[in-house]
Enzyme design. Structure first.
Site, short mmCIF file in Angstrom:
data_model
loop_
_atom_site.label_atom_id
_atom_site.label_comp_id
_atom_site.label_asym_id
_atom_site.label_seq_id
_atom_site.Cartn_x
_atom_site.Cartn_y
_atom_site.Cartn_z
N ARG A 39 -55.19 -21.84 -38.91
CA ARG A 39 -54.94 -20.85 -37.86
C ARG A 39 -53.45 -20.56 -37.66
O ARG A 39 -53.07 -19.58 -37.06
CB ARG A 39 -55.59 -21.34 -36.56
CG ARG A 39 -55.33 -20.51 -35.32
CD ARG A 39 -55.86 -19.09 -35.47
NE ARG A 39 -55.55 -18.32 -34.27
CZ ARG A 39 -54.36 -17.83 -33.97
NH1 ARG A 39 -53.33 -18.05 -34.78
NH2 ARG A 39 -54.18 -17.14 -32.86
N LYS A 40 -52.60 -21.42 -38.12
CA LYS A 40 -51.14 -21.28 -37.97
C LYS A 40 -50.75 -20.92 -36.55
O LYS A 40 -50.18 -19.86 -36.27
CB LYS A 40 -50.59 -20.26 -38.97
CG LYS A 40 -50.80 -20.65 -40.43
CD LYS A 40 -50.00 -19.82 -41.40
CE LYS A 40 -50.15 -20.28 -42.82
NZ LYS A 40 -51.45 -20.01 -43.45
N PHE A 41 -51.05 -21.83 -35.63
CA PHE A 41 -50.66 -21.63 -34.24
C PHE A 41 -49.14 -21.56 -34.15
O PHE A 41 -48.45 -22.32 -34.81
CB PHE A 41 -51.17 -22.81 -33.39
CG PHE A 41 -52.66 -22.85 -33.29
CD1 PHE A 41 -53.33 -21.97 -32.45
CD2 PHE A 41 -53.40 -23.74 -34.04
CE1 PHE A 41 -54.72 -22.00 -32.36
CE2 PHE A 41 -54.78 -23.78 -33.95
CZ PHE A 41 -55.45 -22.90 -33.11
#
Ligand code: S5P
Length: 456
Positions: free
Chosen positions: A285-287
């Site tokens: 998700r690459k927060f």
């Protein structure tokens, strides 16, 4: 001048002293080395520079530097004898980071060999290397005249640097003893002192994070370092592909938000597949937002990622609040931090990576490692060497052959990645676009495992 003659000369000019000396740290040392005055003795300066030339002439470097003040005149003489360019870093202004901290000309990516007079602990050398790396140079080797340290070589090696020394404390003691220039008692005193300040070796490399352990165990059980990046846009394609490759992979990396027909049936089915083929679920998700926002992105909304993905990816650009926000009150979940990327022209630099490592050191329970890439095996090794203990490396941008795509993705090979220290390779199109994805996944798994086994 031989090494032995050089040591005796140092003793003669008072650069090696035995007695009782209070160090900067407050410790009282029975010996003291001070090579600063050596510049006033041309034959000694010339002698040591010749010894250094012999030591480094076959090493691989583009520019040479000496750490001011003591090592700078030595390094300039060595550079001149080797016909190599010299650079040095300003001592005064480097804290302000205004650029132009380096005096002298060099190309970005130049390999810089660092000369210093002494090493006591590795700490200041590591800082120096990082200062040069910030300016775009690559530092691999340090050459010191005297190694008076207890663990300097090991400390540097842990960070991926190699220490070379002309002479060490034990050799100096031995020589002075054979020349009857030092008493047996004094030697004992020096040895006791150096042993007492030696840093205790790290007793245990025990990995505290249970999810890291789970991943490592599964890698070994399944003999697979392969993480599939299942970047397709329909559930049909998704699960059909999983039926072909599920048994080859240790972990499945998803981008749930690219699936057009994502609905409430997706996650239960995914969980069923993860049981059937025995893989871990990892949502990429690459927060990257502030803590409060990522908390909702993780727990709420359409995807409720926290409920089904054991690992997620995190950008540290917003600072450590992101880890606090994501994992506050959350159990049995972990992450991988993007401290380097595979895409051409990405904005991550050495300083950013280092800051990521610093933050992660404080959160070993919710971070299992880093995503990372590199231009070759050595480059990846240098990256991994700086990880906090117990952290894994997952490498994307991997294919069977090197190459790139039209949108800046860069590929290294399976062997590059694993030899560089990757614990897992992340592969998407290399498998997804193959004529027979199942067969291709097997090839990736076997090639990765073969390299990984060699390291175990
Ligand atoms: O630096 C990165 C980090 C990641 S997570 N570079 C990447 O390519 N990735 C991801 O790995 C990317 O989002 C994609 O899902 C996968 C690579 O896919 P491939 O088709 O290029 O192998």
């Amino acid at each position: 001048m031989t090494k032995e003659q050089f040591v005796l000369e140092l003793q003669r000019i008072g650069a090696i002293k035995f007695g009782s000396f209070t160090l900067k740290s407050g410790l009282v040392s029975p010996f003291y080395f001070d090579l600063r005055d050596m510049i006033s003795f041309p034959e000694i300066l010339d002698g040591v520079s010749n010894l250094l030339v012999e030591r480094i002439k076959d090493m691989d470097f583009d520019v040479l530097t000496g750490i001011p003040y003591t090592a700078l005149p030595i390094a300039s003489l060595v550079a001149s004898k080797l016909n190599k360019p010299l650079v040095y870093m300003r001592k005064e202004e480097k804290a302000y980071g205004t650029g132009n901290n380096i005096i002298g000309k060099f190309e970005k990516g130049a390999k810089c060999l660092v000369i210093d007079d002494l090493i006591t602990t590795g700490a200041s050398k590591i800082e120096t290397a990082e200062d040069y790396e910030k300016e775009g140079m690559i530092v691999k080797d340090f050459v010191v005249v005297i190694d008076r340290s207890s663990n300097g070589k090991e400390d540097l090696a842990e960070k991926g640097y190699e220490l070379h020394s002309l002479i060490n404390l034990a050799e100096i003691l031995e020589l002075l003893e054979s020349e009857k220039l030092i008493s047996a008692e004094k030697i004992e005193e020096v040895k006791t002192f150096t042993a007492s300040i030696a840093k205790p070796k790290e007793i245990s490399k025990e990995i505290p994070n249970p999810l890291t352990k789970k991943l490592i165990n599964k890698i070994r059980e399944k003999k697979s370092n392969l993480v599939l990046s299942l970047d397709v846009t329909t559930q049909k394609d998704f699960f059909e592909m999983l039926d072909k490759v599920g048994s080859e992979i240790v972990m499945l990396k998803t981008h749930a938000d690219i699936i057009d027909d994502y609905d409430e049936k997706f996650v239960p089915k995914l969980q069923e597949y993860s049981q059937k083929y025995d893989f871990i679920i990892f949502e990429d998700r690459k927060f990257a937002d502030i803590g409060n926002t990522v908390k909702h992105q993780y727990q709420n909304g359409v995807y409720k990622i926290r409920d089904w993905a054991e690992f997620v990816t995190v950008h540290m650009v917003a600072g450590e609040g992101i880890l606090k926000g994501l994992f506050n009150g959350v159990e049995n979940r972990s992450s991988f931090v993007l401290a380097r990327m595979s895409s051409k022209g990405n904005l991550i630099n050495e300083t950013y990576s280092r800051k990521c490592f610093e933050i992660v050191r404080k959160y070993p329970n919710v971070v299992s490692g880093f995503i990372g890439h590199g231009k070759d095996v050595e480059d990846i090794k240098r990256y991994k060497a700086k990880f906090p203990a117990g952290m894994l490396l997952l490498t994307p941008g991997v294919k069977l052959e090197r190459g790139s795509d039209a949108m800046g993705q860069q590929y290294i090979t399976v062997e590059d990645a694993i030899q560089g220290g990757a614990d897992c390779i992340i592969v998407g199109r290399g498998i997804l676009k193959a004529e027979d994805p199942g067969k291709e996944a097997k090839i990736y798994r076997e090639r990765a495992w073969r390299e990984y086994e060699k390291k175990m």
